[in-house]
Design a protein around this motif. Structure first.
Motif, PDB file in Angstrom:
ATOM      1  N   LYS A 134      41.230  30.679  31.891  1.00 39.13           N
ATOM      2  CA  LYS A 134      41.690  30.454  33.269  1.00 39.13           C
ATOM      3  C   LYS A 134      43.140  30.881  33.440  1.00 39.13           C
ATOM      4  CE  LYS A 134      38.539  26.957  35.017  1.00 39.13           C
ATOM      5  NZ  LYS A 134      38.239  25.538  35.225  1.00 39.13           N
ATOM      6  N   MET A 135      43.926  30.704  32.372  1.00 36.70           N
ATOM      7  CA  MET A 135      45.323  31.119  32.449  1.00 36.70           C
ATOM      8  C   MET A 135      45.413  32.636  32.610  1.00 36.70           C
ATOM      9  SD  MET A 135      47.533  28.562  30.035  1.00 36.70           S
ATOM     10  CE  MET A 135      47.929  29.779  28.856  1.00 36.70           C
ATOM     11  N   LEU A 136      44.566  33.349  31.856  1.00 32.04           N
ATOM     12  CA  LEU A 136      44.580  34.817  31.952  1.00 32.04           C
ATOM     13  C   LEU A 136      44.169  35.272  33.340  1.00 32.04           C
ATOM     14  CD1 LEU A 136      43.146  35.938  28.501  1.00 32.04           C
ATOM     15  CD2 LEU A 136      45.467  36.247  29.367  1.00 32.04           C
ATOM     16  N   LYS A 137      43.187  34.577  33.922  1.00 35.26           N
ATOM     17  CA  LYS A 137      42.749  34.959  35.264  1.00 35.26           C
ATOM     18  C   LYS A 137      43.876  34.742  36.256  1.00 35.26           C
ATOM     19  CE  LYS A 137      39.398  34.513  38.895  1.00 35.26           C
ATOM     20  NZ  LYS A 137      40.360  34.150  39.945  1.00 35.26           N
ATOM     21  N   LEU A 138      44.550  33.605  36.128  1.00 38.12           N
ATOM     22  CA  LEU A 138      45.670  33.316  37.024  1.00 38.12           C
ATOM     23  C   LEU A 138      46.750  34.380  36.868  1.00 38.12           C
ATOM     24  CD1 LEU A 138      46.773  31.021  38.957  1.00 38.12           C
ATOM     25  CD2 LEU A 138      48.112  30.275  37.003  1.00 38.12           C
ATOM     26  N   ALA A 139      47.014  34.754  35.604  1.00 34.61           N
ATOM     27  CA  ALA A 139      48.064  35.745  35.354  1.00 34.61           C
ATOM     28  C   ALA A 139      47.688  37.106  35.951  1.00 34.61           C
ATOM     29  CB  ALA A 139      48.314  35.869  33.856  1.00 34.61           C
ATOM     30  N   THR A 140      46.438  37.549  35.741  1.00 39.83           N
ATOM     31  CA  THR A 140      46.069  38.856  36.322  1.00 39.83           C
ATOM     32  C   THR A 140      46.058  38.778  37.844  1.00 39.83           C
ATOM     33  OG1 THR A 140      43.861  38.278  35.560  1.00 39.83           O
ATOM     34  CG2 THR A 140      44.797  40.284  34.665  1.00 39.83           C
ATOM     35  N   ASP A 141      45.589  37.670  38.399  1.00 43.52           N
ATOM     36  CA  ASP A 141      45.627  37.532  39.867  1.00 43.52           C
ATOM     37  C   ASP A 141      47.057  37.642  40.372  1.00 43.52           C
ATOM     38  OD1 ASP A 141      42.993  37.318  40.396  1.00 43.52           O
ATOM     39  OD2 ASP A 141      42.938  35.127  40.483  1.00 43.52           O
ATOM     40  N   VAL A 147      42.622  50.046  36.678  1.00 48.51           N
ATOM     41  CA  VAL A 147      42.186  50.482  38.000  1.00 48.51           C
ATOM     42  C   VAL A 147      40.994  49.617  38.433  1.00 48.51           C
ATOM     43  CG1 VAL A 147      41.266  52.404  39.337  1.00 48.51           C
ATOM     44  CG2 VAL A 147      43.039  52.806  37.651  1.00 48.51           C
ATOM     45  N   ALA A 148      40.106  49.330  37.472  1.00 49.40           N
ATOM     46  CA  ALA A 148      38.933  48.516  37.785  1.00 49.40           C
ATOM     47  C   ALA A 148      39.332  47.121  38.269  1.00 49.40           C
ATOM     48  CB  ALA A 148      38.028  48.404  36.564  1.00 49.40           C
ATOM     49  N   GLU A 149      40.407  46.577  37.684  1.00 40.22           N
ATOM     50  CA  GLU A 149      40.868  45.259  38.135  1.00 40.22           C
ATOM     51  C   GLU A 149      41.256  45.286  39.609  1.00 40.22           C
ATOM     52  OE1 GLU A 149      41.416  42.165  36.663  1.00 40.22           O
ATOM     53  OE2 GLU A 149      40.324  42.767  34.873  1.00 40.22           O
ATOM     54  N   TYR A 150      41.921  46.356  40.003  1.00 40.09           N
ATOM     55  CA  TYR A 150      42.276  46.483  41.423  1.00 40.09           C
ATOM     56  C   TYR A 150      41.026  46.663  42.266  1.00 40.09           C
ATOM     57  CZ  TYR A 150      47.254  46.722  40.519  1.00 40.09           C
ATOM     58  OH  TYR A 150      48.527  46.400  40.151  1.00 40.09           O
ATOM     59  N   ILE A 151      40.167  47.576  41.811  1.00 37.94           N
ATOM     60  CA  ILE A 151      38.972  47.870  42.616  1.00 37.94           C
ATOM     61  C   ILE A 151      38.099  46.626  42.742  1.00 37.94           C
ATOM     62  CG2 ILE A 151      36.841  49.224  42.709  1.00 37.94           C
ATOM     63  CD1 ILE A 151      38.354  51.516  41.478  1.00 37.94           C
ATOM     64  N   SER A 152      37.974  45.857  41.653  1.00 41.03           N
ATOM     65  CA  SER A 152      37.109  44.679  41.742  1.00 41.03           C
ATOM     66  C   SER A 152      37.663  43.683  42.752  1.00 41.03           C
ATOM     67  CB  SER A 152      36.928  44.034  40.372  1.00 41.03           C
ATOM     68  OG  SER A 152      38.141  43.476  39.951  1.00 41.03           O
ATOM     69  N   ARG A 153      38.997  43.647  42.875  1.00 39.95           N
ATOM     70  CA  ARG A 153      39.564  42.744  43.870  1.00 39.95           C
ATOM     71  C   ARG A 153      39.351  43.268  45.283  1.00 39.95           C
ATOM     72  NH1 ARG A 153      41.495  41.532  39.345  1.00 39.95           N
ATOM     73  NH2 ARG A 153      42.231  39.437  38.834  1.00 39.95           N
ATOM     74  N   ILE A 154      39.450  44.587  45.431  1.00 34.75           N
ATOM     75  CA  ILE A 154      39.171  45.177  46.750  1.00 34.75           C
ATOM     76  C   ILE A 154      37.709  44.893  47.108  1.00 34.75           C
ATOM     77  CG2 ILE A 154      39.047  47.329  48.086  1.00 34.75           C
ATOM     78  CD1 ILE A 154      41.167  48.472  46.180  1.00 34.75           C
ATOM     79  N   TYR A 155      36.846  45.016  46.101  1.00 37.66           N
ATOM     80  CA  TYR A 155      35.427  44.763  46.284  1.00 37.66           C
ATOM     81  C   TYR A 155      35.190  43.313  46.723  1.00 37.66           C
ATOM     82  CZ  TYR A 155      30.472  44.526  44.932  1.00 37.66           C
ATOM     83  OH  TYR A 155      29.130  44.341  44.928  1.00 37.66           O
ATOM     84  N   ASP A 156      35.859  42.390  46.034  1.00 32.19           N
ATOM     85  CA  ASP A 156      35.737  40.970  46.394  1.00 32.19           C
ATOM     86  C   ASP A 156      36.156  40.734  47.840  1.00 32.19           C
ATOM     87  OD1 ASP A 156      34.702  39.974  44.133  1.00 32.19           O
ATOM     88  OD2 ASP A 156      36.604  39.297  43.266  1.00 32.19           O
ATOM     89  N   GLU A 157      37.294  41.322  48.220  1.00 28.50           N
ATOM     90  CA  GLU A 157      37.776  41.138  49.584  1.00 28.50           C
ATOM     91  C   GLU A 157      36.805  41.767  50.579  1.00 28.50           C
ATOM     92  OE1 GLU A 157      40.467  39.380  50.619  1.00 28.50           O
ATOM     93  OE2 GLU A 157      40.973  38.843  48.561  1.00 28.50           O
ATOM     94  N   ALA A 158      36.261  42.933  50.199  1.00 27.80           N
ATOM     95  CA  ALA A 158      35.370  43.650  51.113  1.00 27.80           C
ATOM     96  C   ALA A 158      34.082  42.865  51.364  1.00 27.80           C
ATOM     97  CB  ALA A 158      35.056  45.036  50.560  1.00 27.80           C
ATOM     98  N   LYS A 159      33.606  42.195  50.327  1.00 28.84           N
ATOM     99  CA  LYS A 159      32.384  41.389  50.495  1.00 28.84           C
ATOM    100  C   LYS A 159      32.631  40.241  51.460  1.00 28.84           C
ATOM    101  CE  LYS A 159      31.680  40.770  46.129  1.00 28.84           C
ATOM    102  NZ  LYS A 159      31.263  40.459  44.767  1.00 28.84           N
ATOM    103  N   GLY A 160      33.873  39.805  51.519  1.00 26.51           N
ATOM    104  CA  GLY A 160      34.232  38.767  52.466  1.00 26.51           C
ATOM    105  C   GLY A 160      33.613  37.413  52.177  1.00 26.51           C
ATOM    106  N   ARG A 161      33.199  37.198  50.949  1.00 26.11           N
ATOM    107  CA  ARG A 161      32.678  35.865  50.619  1.00 26.11           C
ATOM    108  C   ARG A 161      33.813  34.855  50.607  1.00 26.11           C
ATOM    109  NH1 ARG A 161      29.147  37.646  45.573  1.00 26.11           N
ATOM    110  NH2 ARG A 161      27.573  38.775  46.735  1.00 26.11           N
ATOM    111  N   PRO A 162      33.524  33.613  50.955  1.00 21.40           N
ATOM    112  CA  PRO A 162      34.596  32.617  50.950  1.00 21.40           C
ATOM    113  C   PRO A 162      35.093  32.340  49.534  1.00 21.40           C
ATOM    114  CG  PRO A 162      32.478  31.567  51.297  1.00 21.40           C
ATOM    115  CD  PRO A 162      32.224  33.039  51.327  1.00 21.40           C
ATOM    116  N   GLN A 163      36.297  31.812  49.466  1.00 22.63           N
ATOM    117  CA  GLN A 163      36.888  31.522  48.156  1.00 22.63           C
ATOM    118  C   GLN A 163      36.261  30.276  47.525  1.00 22.63           C
ATOM    119  OE1 GLN A 163      41.074  30.724  48.411  1.00 22.63           O
ATOM    120  NE2 GLN A 163      41.458  31.105  46.255  1.00 22.63           N
TER     121      GLN A 163
END
Ligand code: UDP
Ligand code: MG
Length: 311
Positions: free
Chosen positions: A211-218, A285-301
């Motif tokens: 979870k710490m790594l996820k927070l750090a990459t976010d 690059v995939a880390e960025y794209i996966s976040r763009i993908y997440d935002e594009a799906k528009g699912r709630p947090q």
């Protein structure tokens, strides 16, 4: 009468829930000139956390509960809590009493003096492993080196923010909210507040390395595009190096130095090295794209299962 709202995320906190409520209540009652509410966010705990909170909320209508359908993570829990704030200021605090509620009155004082965000800065950190301290230091170094906004070192999410600031945070459309970065990004009148971070009251950390790594990459990816630019720099340098190697090889042929014996090693090294860099770059690059993908799906947090004492 001004009202203070407190947001407390809880994930498997049955051992600390009662202590947390009692100490919180005691400190808020001492601030008798203010009304208050405590919003507990149950982040999908499957132990007795929710039961305990429900019992508390039955007797105390100032206690509100937002309960998730599953574990969505600490940032999501706090984000949800902020949405339900009805007070004039909001305080984000951990459930485990590592952030002592006794300092809230001093934070309120700073707020009354006209400050809009009072972020708690850890002067001392008790009971934390050398590994955690080291990774935390590295994280803030990397983050501040890369990101466009300054994210103060040694601050977590423990802070008091004016309603005005919280409304801005709530209005931001992004899903993967890295709150301490956003709070710094929005601006307003901010002051640090130094305190001693205590040991956990009971139980174990709910923030394992993963979870710490996820927070750090976010944090890093959400607040900087520099890593993408670094890839370009590395690529450029490696092209320059390869040209130098080529020149060296040509000179070798011309002056017939002993190149063949060195050939295998140099080829193997440069191949594995460059493939490594390429794969790391693609991952980045995939880390960025996966976040763009997440935002594009528009699912709630997060998904709320139920709320208690909230209309
Ligand atoms: N937490 C949460 N969801 C999670 C992990 C943690 O709501 O997935 C809460 C936890 O209950 C606590 C706060 O976030 O109130 C901070 O967690 P913890 O104290 O375990 O982290 P640490 O202080 O070790 O960094
Ligand atoms: Mg803790």
């Amino acid at each position: 009468m001004k009202k203070i709202s407190v947001v407390i995320p809880m994930y498997y906190e049955e051992e600390v829930a009662n202590e947390c409520y009692n100490r919180m209540k005691k400190n808020l009652n001492e601030l008798s000139q203010y009304d208050y509410e405590i919003i507990f966010v149950n982040d999908g705990s499957k132990d007795k956390t929710l039961e305990i909170l429900q019992d508390i909320a039955k007797q105390d209508k100032k206690v509100k509960i937002v309960s998730f359908s599953r574990n969505f993570g600490h940032q999501a829990a706090v984000t949800a809590g902020l949405k339900y704030i009805t007070g004039d200021c909001g305080i984000i605090i951990d459930a485990d009493m590592q952030d002592p509620p006794e300092v809230i009155k001093d934070m309120i004082k700073l707020w009354e003096e006209g400050n809009e965000v009072i972020y708690a800065k850890r002067k001392k950190r008790e009971g934390e492993t050398a590994f955690k301290l080291f990774t935390a230091t590295m994280f803030y170094k990397v983050l501040n080196g890369l990101s466009e906004v300054e994210i103060p070192k040694d601050t977590g999410d423990f802070r008091l923010a004016d309603r005005k600031v919280i409304d801005v945070i709530n209005s931001l459309p992004e899903h993967n909210k890295f709150l301490r970065g956003l709070f710094s990004w929005v601006g307003f009148k901010q002051v640090p507040f130094e305190y001693e971070r205590k040991e956990r009251f009971a139980g174990e950390t709910k923030y394992p390395l993963k979870k710490m790594l996820k927070l750090a990459t976010d944090g890093i990816i959400g607040f900087s595009t520099k890593p993408l630019k670094i890839i370009g720099g590395i690529g450029f340098i490696s092209v320059v190096i390869s040209v130098l190697i080529l020149i060296y090889a040509l000179l070798n042929c011309i002056f017939s130095w002993d190149l063949i014996a060195k050939g295998w090693t140099s080829i193997m090294f440069s191949m594995t090295f460059l493939i490594g860099i390429q794969l790391i770059s693609i991952w980045l690059v995939a880390e960025y794209i996966s976040r763009i993908y997440d935002e594009a799906k528009g699912r709630p947090q997060y998904i709320i299962d139920k709320t208690i004492n909230i209309e």
